[in-house]
Design a protein around this motif. Structure first.
Motif, short mmCIF file in Angstrom:
data_model
loop_
_atom_site.label_atom_id
_atom_site.label_comp_id
_atom_site.label_asym_id
_atom_site.label_seq_id
_atom_site.Cartn_x
_atom_site.Cartn_y
_atom_site.Cartn_z
N ASP A 1 0.77 -1.23 0.00
CA ASP A 1 0.00 0.00 0.00
C ASP A 1 0.81 1.29 0.00
O ASP A 1 0.32 2.30 -0.46
N GLU A 2 1.98 1.34 0.56
CA GLU A 2 2.70 2.61 0.70
C GLU A 2 3.94 2.73 -0.16
O GLU A 2 4.64 3.74 -0.09
N ALA A 3 4.24 1.78 -0.97
CA ALA A 3 5.52 1.78 -1.67
C ALA A 3 5.68 2.96 -2.62
O ALA A 3 6.73 3.57 -2.69
N ASP A 4 4.63 3.29 -3.38
CA ASP A 4 4.74 4.40 -4.32
C ASP A 4 5.02 5.71 -3.59
O ASP A 4 5.80 6.54 -4.05
N THR A 5 4.37 5.91 -2.45
CA THR A 5 4.60 7.11 -1.66
C THR A 5 6.05 7.20 -1.24
O THR A 5 6.69 8.24 -1.33
N ALA A 6 6.57 6.09 -0.71
CA ALA A 6 7.95 6.07 -0.25
C ALA A 6 8.92 6.31 -1.40
O ALA A 6 9.91 7.04 -1.26
N SER B 1 -0.05 16.19 1.91
CA SER B 1 0.26 15.04 1.06
C SER B 1 1.03 15.48 -0.18
O SER B 1 1.86 14.72 -0.69
N LEU B 2 0.78 16.69 -0.65
CA LEU B 2 1.52 17.20 -1.80
C LEU B 2 2.97 17.51 -1.43
O LEU B 2 3.90 17.22 -2.17
N LEU B 3 3.16 18.08 -0.25
CA LEU B 3 4.51 18.48 0.16
C LEU B 3 5.36 17.32 0.67
O LEU B 3 6.59 17.39 0.66
N PHE B 4 4.71 16.26 1.11
CA PHE B 4 5.43 15.17 1.76
C PHE B 4 6.64 14.66 0.97
O PHE B 4 7.73 14.51 1.55
N PRO B 5 6.52 14.36 -0.34
CA PRO B 5 7.69 13.82 -1.04
C PRO B 5 8.88 14.78 -1.04
O PRO B 5 10.02 14.33 -1.05
N TYR B 6 8.62 16.07 -1.01
CA TYR B 6 9.70 17.06 -1.08
C TYR B 6 10.29 17.36 0.28
O TYR B 6 11.51 17.39 0.44
N THR B 7 9.44 17.60 1.28
CA THR B 7 9.95 18.00 2.58
C THR B 7 10.45 16.79 3.38
O THR B 7 11.61 16.73 3.78
N ASP B 8 9.58 15.81 3.59
CA ASP B 8 10.00 14.63 4.34
C ASP B 8 10.99 13.80 3.53
O ASP B 8 11.88 13.16 4.10
N GLY B 9 10.85 13.81 2.21
CA GLY B 9 11.83 13.12 1.37
C GLY B 9 13.21 13.73 1.51
O GLY B 9 14.22 13.01 1.58
N LEU B 10 13.27 15.05 1.57
CA LEU B 10 14.56 15.72 1.77
C LEU B 10 15.15 15.37 3.13
O LEU B 10 16.35 15.08 3.24
N GLU C 1 9.01 4.66 7.22
CA GLU C 1 10.45 4.68 7.03
C GLU C 1 10.95 6.04 6.58
O GLU C 1 12.04 6.48 6.97
N ILE C 2 10.15 6.73 5.73
CA ILE C 2 10.55 8.07 5.30
C ILE C 2 10.57 9.01 6.50
O ILE C 2 11.50 9.82 6.67
N MET C 3 9.58 8.91 7.35
CA MET C 3 9.49 9.79 8.51
C MET C 3 10.43 9.36 9.63
O MET C 3 10.70 10.14 10.55
N ASN C 4 10.94 8.14 9.55
CA ASN C 4 11.88 7.61 10.55
C ASN C 4 13.07 6.98 9.84
O ASN C 4 13.20 5.75 9.79
N PRO C 5 13.95 7.80 9.27
CA PRO C 5 15.06 7.25 8.48
C PRO C 5 15.96 6.30 9.26
O PRO C 5 16.56 5.40 8.69
N GLN C 6 16.04 6.49 10.58
CA GLN C 6 16.86 5.57 11.37
C GLN C 6 16.28 4.16 11.32
O GLN C 6 17.02 3.17 11.34
N ALA C 7 14.94 4.08 11.28
CA ALA C 7 14.30 2.76 11.17
C ALA C 7 14.66 2.10 9.84
O ALA C 7 14.90 0.90 9.78
N TYR C 8 14.69 2.91 8.76
CA TYR C 8 15.09 2.37 7.45
C TYR C 8 16.53 1.90 7.49
O TYR C 8 16.85 0.78 7.04
N MET C 9 17.42 2.72 8.03
CA MET C 9 18.84 2.36 8.04
C MET C 9 19.13 1.15 8.92
O MET C 9 20.07 0.40 8.66
N SER C 10 18.32 0.96 9.96
CA SER C 10 18.55 -0.17 10.86
C SER C 10 17.71 -1.39 10.48
O SER C 10 17.73 -2.40 11.19
N HIS C 11 16.97 -1.28 9.36
CA HIS C 11 16.12 -2.38 8.88
C HIS C 11 15.07 -2.79 9.91
O HIS C 11 14.75 -3.97 10.06
N ALA C 12 14.54 -1.80 10.64
CA ALA C 12 13.49 -2.09 11.63
C ALA C 12 12.21 -2.53 10.91
O ALA C 12 11.91 -2.04 9.82
N PRO C 13 11.45 -3.44 11.49
CA PRO C 13 10.21 -3.89 10.86
C PRO C 13 9.21 -2.74 10.69
O PRO C 13 9.10 -1.87 11.55
#
Length: 526
Positions: free
Chosen positions: A206-211, A269-278, A307-319
């Motif tokens: 469900d969220e892959a395209d957003t990420a 939702s429009l700003l999310f890819p730019y601000t949180d993505g950055l 994972e976008i909002m919590n990059p540490q979770a992405y880097m640590s491969h948290a579930p």
């Protein structure tokens, strides 16, 4: 959730994603280069004369030079030269209007609109289609078209103002050469789920395209910032305070009349890819360097807004928390048609709680989110188009998990406070409540059941009470008691579908980036 709700977030992001699949998400920075200190940038809507032939030649020549900078900054190799084309504002607007009217994503977006309204994320009388057309024509600027492999330049923006924009767009070109953005950026399932296997497949994806949108735009924003900071010798990696400053500037809708009156859901939702993505890319840049932040993330992208909002979770491969749905079709299919299913992700919760309870509540509650799933069904008794377009035709259930029982109860209170604002004729039926963990209401659109059990909150709107309780018991009973399941690399989220679709049109809030003035740092625009 189906494209259009999300994975991007509830519904909005998915829609926008679907509208322009031939165009990679890009930033339309119409004139949004950094303004010299003390000087206000021109509005993106200010009429300007077309550039001269000499200016056009200079701009075309700069493409290769900026491409080299982008490659050096991102460590993404240049595989081949990028085509370039100069287009007028009228050409851009005609193209976007035609595409908006014909694209399948628009149909998905319109279908999803009713679910957003049922949740209360859009007002019942809000009309999304005409609003988005106004937004498109206000916000659009240059874009990279990954179908034709062409960067489209704007003939009404002076070359010096377009060069930082080119740094952003040419980042998309190198991403395209690296992973093939048409396929990479759009992995959401298309069809409505009609059985339990399809339900859970949609939830998983469900969220892959957003990420992925956030990765693409976050990387392009990082290069944009580095290009703008060239005279200082600094980069985003060694001036990390700029990321927070950009977040604050992006939140300012001054200079964008259409965006200023947009609902909170649409703005965020429009700003999310730019601000949180950055912010996501910046965190990886600072900790692991350019190779990890660009090529490695493209090869192994995050799967969720969490994972976008919590990059540490992405880097640590948290579930990534993902809930499941049991087979509820035997309970529903006689009277209801499946309409939508998907994830209510952390971004959705942040927007929902801010809209219902204010920013402080959202800031406190959103990080306590630990998974969420929703299911929408349409009454078969709704026959006419008017009946089908009404939120009264939709019955909705939503189950969320929280990191602790206190957070769950706080969310329940916030959500319950919105019931009288969403419906008319609201009457609480305390005599029907089984215990202190239930809240039951009658409304003009049917029964509403709010229920809490430990760290889980169940919400049913529109299903009759006996059916709602059966649905609750099945859904709560199937959830794991241990660590939650991890999302696959392809989910979508309700509201973020909108961001995905808009960004794929080449849209970003031009006004926000027009205000790009880095205090203490000289600008590249002179």
């Amino acid at each position: 959730m189906q494209r259009g709700l999300g994975g991007r977030g509830l519904i909005l992001a998915g829609w926008l994603a679907a509208i322009a699949t031939c165009m990679v998400p890009c930033a339309a920075f119409a004139g949004q280069t950094a303004a010299p200190a003390g000087q206000q940038p021109e509005s993106s809507t200010t009429a300007q004369a077309p550039m001269t032939k000499a200016q056009a030649k200079e701009l075309f020549r700069s493409v290769d030079e900026i491409m080299s900078f982008v490659s050096s900054d991102s460590k993404l190799p240049i595989e081949h030269r990028v085509k370039r084309k100069l287009i007028s504002r009228d050409q851009v607007n005609r193209y976007l209007t035609k595409k908006f009217n014909e694209d399948e994503g628009t149909k998905r977006m319109e279908r999803s609109e009713i679910v957003l309204k049922k949740f209360g994320l859009l007002d019942r009388d809000f009309h999304l289609r005409p609003f988005l057309l106004s937004l498109l024509t206000e916000q659009i600027a240059g874009f990279y078209d990954n179908k034709t492999k062409t960067v489209n330049l704007l003939d009404w923006i002076p070359p010096d103002q377009q060069k930082p924009v080119l740094a952003h767009e040419l980042t998309h070109a190198l991403q395209d050469q690296k992973v093939g953005l048409t396929k990479w950026s759009d992995v959401t399932l298309e069809n409505t789920a009609n059985n339990v296997q399809q339900d859970n497949q949609h939830i998983q994806m469900d969220e892959a395209d957003t990420a992925r949108d956030a990765v693409a735009e976050g990387q392009a924003m990082a290069v944009f910032v580095d290009y703008t900071l060239r005279p200082t010798g600094k980069t985003l990696a060694d001036a990390p305070e700029l990321g927070d400053r950009l977040q604050d500037m992006a939140a300012d809708s001054n200079g964008s009349p259409v965006m200023a009156r947009a609902p909170l859901l649409l703005q965020q939702s429009l700003l999310f890819p730019y601000t949180d993505g950055l912010s996501f890319e910046q965190a990886i840049l600072v900790k692991k360097g350019a190779q990890a932040a660009f090529a490695d993330v493209l090869e192994n992208p995050p799967s969720s807004s969490f994972e976008i909002m919590n990059p540490q979770a992405y880097m640590s491969h948290a579930p990534v928390p993902v809930l499941r749905l049991p087979d509820i079709h035997p309970l529903l299919d006689a009277e209801y048609t499946p309409y939508d299913v998907g994830v209510m992700g952390e971004l959705d919760v942040r927007m929902l709680t801010e809209l219902f309870g204010g920013r402080k509540v959202a800031t406190a509650l959103a990080p306590q989110w630990a998974g969420g799933v929703y299911y929408a069904a349409q009454r078969k008794s709704a026959v006419t188009e008017a009946e089908k377009d009404s939120t009264a035709s939709i019955a909705l259930l939503y189950y969320s998990r929280w990191k602790n029982a206190d957070a769950a109860r706080s969310f329940l209170c916030v959500y319950a406070s919105e019931i009288p604002r969403k419906y008319s004729g609201v009457v609480r039926r305390t005599q029907d409540e089984a215990d202190g963990n239930e809240q039951i209401y009658s409304t003009n659109e049917g029964d509403v059941l709010l229920s809490i059990s430990g760290d889980g909150v169940f919400i049913s709107e529109g299903f009759e009470l006996p059916l709602a309780r059966k649905l609750r018991d099945q859904i709560v009973g199937i959830q794991p008691t241990g660590p939650l399941q991890t999302a696959q690399v392809q989910p979508h989220e309700l509201s973020l579908g909108l961001a995905h679709t808009l960004s794929s049109f080449g849209i970003i809030r031009a006004a926000a980036l027009q205000r790009y003035t880095f205090e203490g740092y000289p600008s590249t625009a002179r």
